[in-house]
Design a protein around this motif. Structure first.
Motif, PDB file in Angstrom:
ATOM      1  N   ARG A  47       0.835  -1.211   0.000  1.00  0.00           N
ATOM      2  CA  ARG A  47       0.000   0.000   0.000  1.00  0.00           C
ATOM      3  C   ARG A  47       0.865   1.254   0.000  1.00  0.00           C
ATOM      4  N   ARG A  55       3.331   1.757  -1.528  1.00  0.00           N
ATOM      5  CA  ARG A  55       3.824   2.003  -2.891  1.00  0.00           C
ATOM      6  C   ARG A  55       2.689   2.367  -3.840  1.00  0.00           C
ATOM      7  N   GLY A  56       1.513   2.645  -3.283  1.00  0.00           N
ATOM      8  CA  GLY A  56       0.403   3.120  -4.111  1.00  0.00           C
ATOM      9  C   GLY A  56      -0.557   2.032  -4.557  1.00  0.00           C
ATOM     10  N   ILE A  57      -0.285   0.791  -4.138  1.00  0.00           N
ATOM     11  CA  ILE A  57      -1.147  -0.319  -4.553  1.00  0.00           C
ATOM     12  C   ILE A  57      -2.323  -0.394  -3.578  1.00  0.00           C
TER      13      ILE A  57
END
Lengths: 437, 256
Positions: free
Chosen positions: A390, A392-394
């Protein structure tokens, strides 16, 4: 008696009276006799209940209460699309629709000499001498095996002559399209000494109807033979799938199976392996993914009867929603089976606190010089890993899916047949998509 | 860029940060130093969106928007990046797959077209070269079986690919030999730009020889005890944290 059991017994007895003239192999006295005996056993015992230790966690009430049709209607659905979507590149393909071989859709291709691949119904009718009664009658007497024997009408019959090696896989594609049908399918896989083949048994559905697949496979490996047997269960979400695989192995033979259970509302796969010759090896893999209220049960039993046998089992499960899975792995080492080597492992990932796994190893060891181990784990997703993804933007749902996929992928990476690996990966992605909703 | 006013954080009822005020402007590099247990890691992890903290503040603004309550992935998409002190191992997920998923999640947010496999590989190769990393690392599972130095470099690689606006680096220098330290510092310096801000958490000042900070803050007992310029870090190297509250002496320079 007016118990449900008695009424289901009388239902199947009446159905048998009606259908017996249509069943294949009617001219074979031994078969007719065996069918009647199986039906009589079923009438006595009925379906097992949860008081039966083997079925403690799996209720058959819905199957026992159902009054399935036992003979398929003519299928008018267009099927070519399903077949081309599922057919694996380069495979020898047999397609069965509602339990019956569909010659028009099958593409067995060029089979090398020594390979006989046929419909079981054809063999029973046209080449009855080629069918060894012991193969069909050998399976353990149990409710589903008995019903299968009484009503079996078709399936695949494979015989590999001695030292015959089949390079391309055989794909047996079973398509169910008729609601409320009970499909009593029987496969015979017989590998003579030193032969080898890869068999993919795939169950798919057209539509989302409720039906029952009651599949039984008899697998025989003579000395030094080798079979890879993949089971890919993608039945309709309302279906019940009961599979019984009865394996007998002679000396130095090698049987590996991998069961991928993605579909069905209720599924049970029971694999019984008898290591009857010395230094026989078997390896059983399994991957089950369950969502909603699915129930998936794997029961294995490996019988080390002779010295020097090896067995390996690795079953992994990912459970979401209010689904439930069962793994029961039994290993029996007989007194003569010295130097047996058995390993068993069952690893589960629970994505929901409403999901439930019942995992039970069962080791019965009667020899002293043996190596046996078992392990069972139940875990949740590692929240550190989720946070890392998360950060890392996921998004969270995608992160959880990525981690579940990583857990499950191991079982697909172990598949040797590469076109199947791709199909499995696609099925895994699709299933995880459903599970993340 | 980042405006923190009176931030108080506790974990399981224990106060960790007791009123932090910190302003970081675009283009600046801030170093946060301090003894173990002073709350340095808590601060950057909280900013990256780690859950499980009880936090309250007059304001924690990033580019004018309140950060507290924003999901971690949302922060990442808006340009916040945390290089972990202990990068997490994820067996079964290939590094390249992970990086591409992250890169495209952020590109989608920025209304940029997603990169296909070929474009992504071109991008990542240029970044690998920058960090002197081998391409084989892409096909290994994320951090699994990586050495300590490889893990730290992998964090900097991710940062180089994701191009954050606010980079938070949590002890990215710890456990590195001097060559690896120079590579990591090079990766950080390559990111410096007037549009970006960098917050470095470090226990030792040696990283600051290579990444020269604009401001240095000393965190002790949950508060910023001192702030200054680069000279403060050099002074701390000599005197240790002994004169900061609840501090411990820094180890001798020869070990650092």
């Amino acid at each position: 008696m007016n118990t449900p059991q008695a009424s289901s017994a009388s239902y199947y007895a009446a159905a048998y009276q009606r259908l017996s003239p249509l069943l294949p192999g009617g001219g074979l006295g031994w078969l007719t006799q065996a069918r009647r005996a199986a039906l009589a056993r079923f009438a006595r015992h009925g379906f097992p209940t949860q008081r039966d230790e083997d079925w403690k966690y799996t209720s058959l009430a819905a199957i026992a209460a159902a009054r399935y049709d036992l003979w398929p209607a003519a299928c008018v659905d267009p099927l070519a699309g399903v077949v081309s979507q599922r057919a694996l590149a380069g495979a020898h393909l047999l397609v069965f629709v509602n339990g019956r071989l569909h010659p028009g859709l099958s593409r067995p291709g060029d089979l090398p000499p020594g390979v006989r691949l046929n419909s079981l119904a054809y063999c029973l009718e046209e080449q009855p001498a080629s069918v060894d009664p012991l193969l069909l009658l050998g399976a353990a007497a149990a409710a589903f095996a008995d019903l299968n024997l009484a009503f079996m009408a078709d399936g695949a019959y494979l015989h590999l002559a001695a030292d015959c090696h089949l390079a391309a896989p055989i794909q047996l594609l079973f398509i169910a399209s008729q609601a409320n049908l009970a499909i009593q399918q029987r496969n015979v896989l017989w590998a003579a000494a030193g032969s080898s083949a890869c068999i993919i048994e795939q169950h798919v559905a057209l539509g989302e109807g409720s039906y029952l697949t009651n599949a039984l496979s008899n697998v025989v490996l003579e000395a030094g033979a080798s079979i890879e047997h993949y089971l890919l269960q993608q039945e309709s979400p309302a279906a019940s799938h009961i599979a019984t695989i009865d394996v007998r192995q002679q000396a130095n033979s090698s049987y590996s199976s991998a069961s991928f259970a993605f579909g069905a509302h209720l599924a049970r796969t029971g694999i019984t392996v008898a290591l009857q010759g010395e230094a026989a090896r078997c390896s059983l893999d399994g991957l089950y993914l369950t969502a909603g209220r699915q129930h998936v049960d794997h029961h294995t039993c490996i019988d080390h009867r002779q010295a020097g046998g090896t067995s390996r089992q690795l079953y992994k499960g990912v459970l979401s929603g209010a689904s439930r899975a069962v793994f029961n792995g039994r290993v029996v080492v007989h007194p003569d089976a010295q130097r047996s080597d058995a390993e068993q492992s069952n690893r589960n990932l629970l994505l929901s606190d409403k999901a439930e796994i019942d995992t039970k190893p069962q080791l019965e060891i009667w020899a002293d010089d043996v190596k046996c181990s078992h392990a069972a784990t139940v875990a949740q997703l590692d929240e550190e890993q989720v946070f890392y993804l998360r950060s890392r933007g996921i998004e969270q749902a995608k992160a959880r899916t990525m981690l579940s996929r990583a857990f499950a992928r191991e079982m697909i990476d172990r598949v040797a047949c590469s076109p199947l690996q791709e199909a499995l990966d696609e099925a895994l992605r699709e299933k995880l998509r459903v599970m993340s909703c | 860029m980042l405006d923190i006013r009176n931030l108080q954080v506790s974990v399981d009822g224990k106060a960790i940060l007791k009123g932090i005020d910190l302003q970081v402007k675009a283009g600046e590099v801030h170093a946060i130093m301090g003894p173990n247990g002073s709350g340095k890691s808590t601060l950057v992890q909280l900013l990256a969106g780690r859950e499980g903290y009880a936090a309250r503040a007059d304001a924690v603004l990033y580019q004018g928007a309140e950060l507290l309550g924003m999901a971690a992935e949302e922060r990442a998409r808006q340009g916040i990046f945390l290089a972990f002190q202990y990068p997490v191992e994820i067996p079964g997920v290939a590094n390249v797959y992970f990086l591409k998923a992250a890169c495209n999640a952020i590109r989608r947010h920025r209304n940029l077209p997603e990169l296909d496999a070929i474009d992504f590989l071109a991008l990542i190769r240029s970044r690998l070269k920058l960090l002197g990393m081998d391409e084989s690392l892409l096909y290994r599972p994320v951090n699994a079986g990586f050495s300590g130095g490889e893990k730290k470099r992998n964090e900097i690689l991710q940062m180089a690919v994701l191009e954050p606006t606010l980079a938070l680096l949590d002890e990215s220098d710890s456990g590195l030999d001097i060559d690896a330290l120079k590579v990591v510092a090079g990766g950080i310096n390559a990111l410096r730009s007037p549009q970006r801000a960098i917050v470095l958490v470090t226990h030792y000042q040696r990283l600051l020889d290579y990444v020269v900070p604009d401001r240095v803050h000393v965190l002790a007992d949950g508060r910023i005890a001192r702030s200054g310029d680069r000279q403060l870090a050099i002074e701390l190297e000599r005197t240790g944290y002994a004169d900061t509250p609840a501090g411990h002496p820094a180890p001798p320079a020869s070990r650092a």
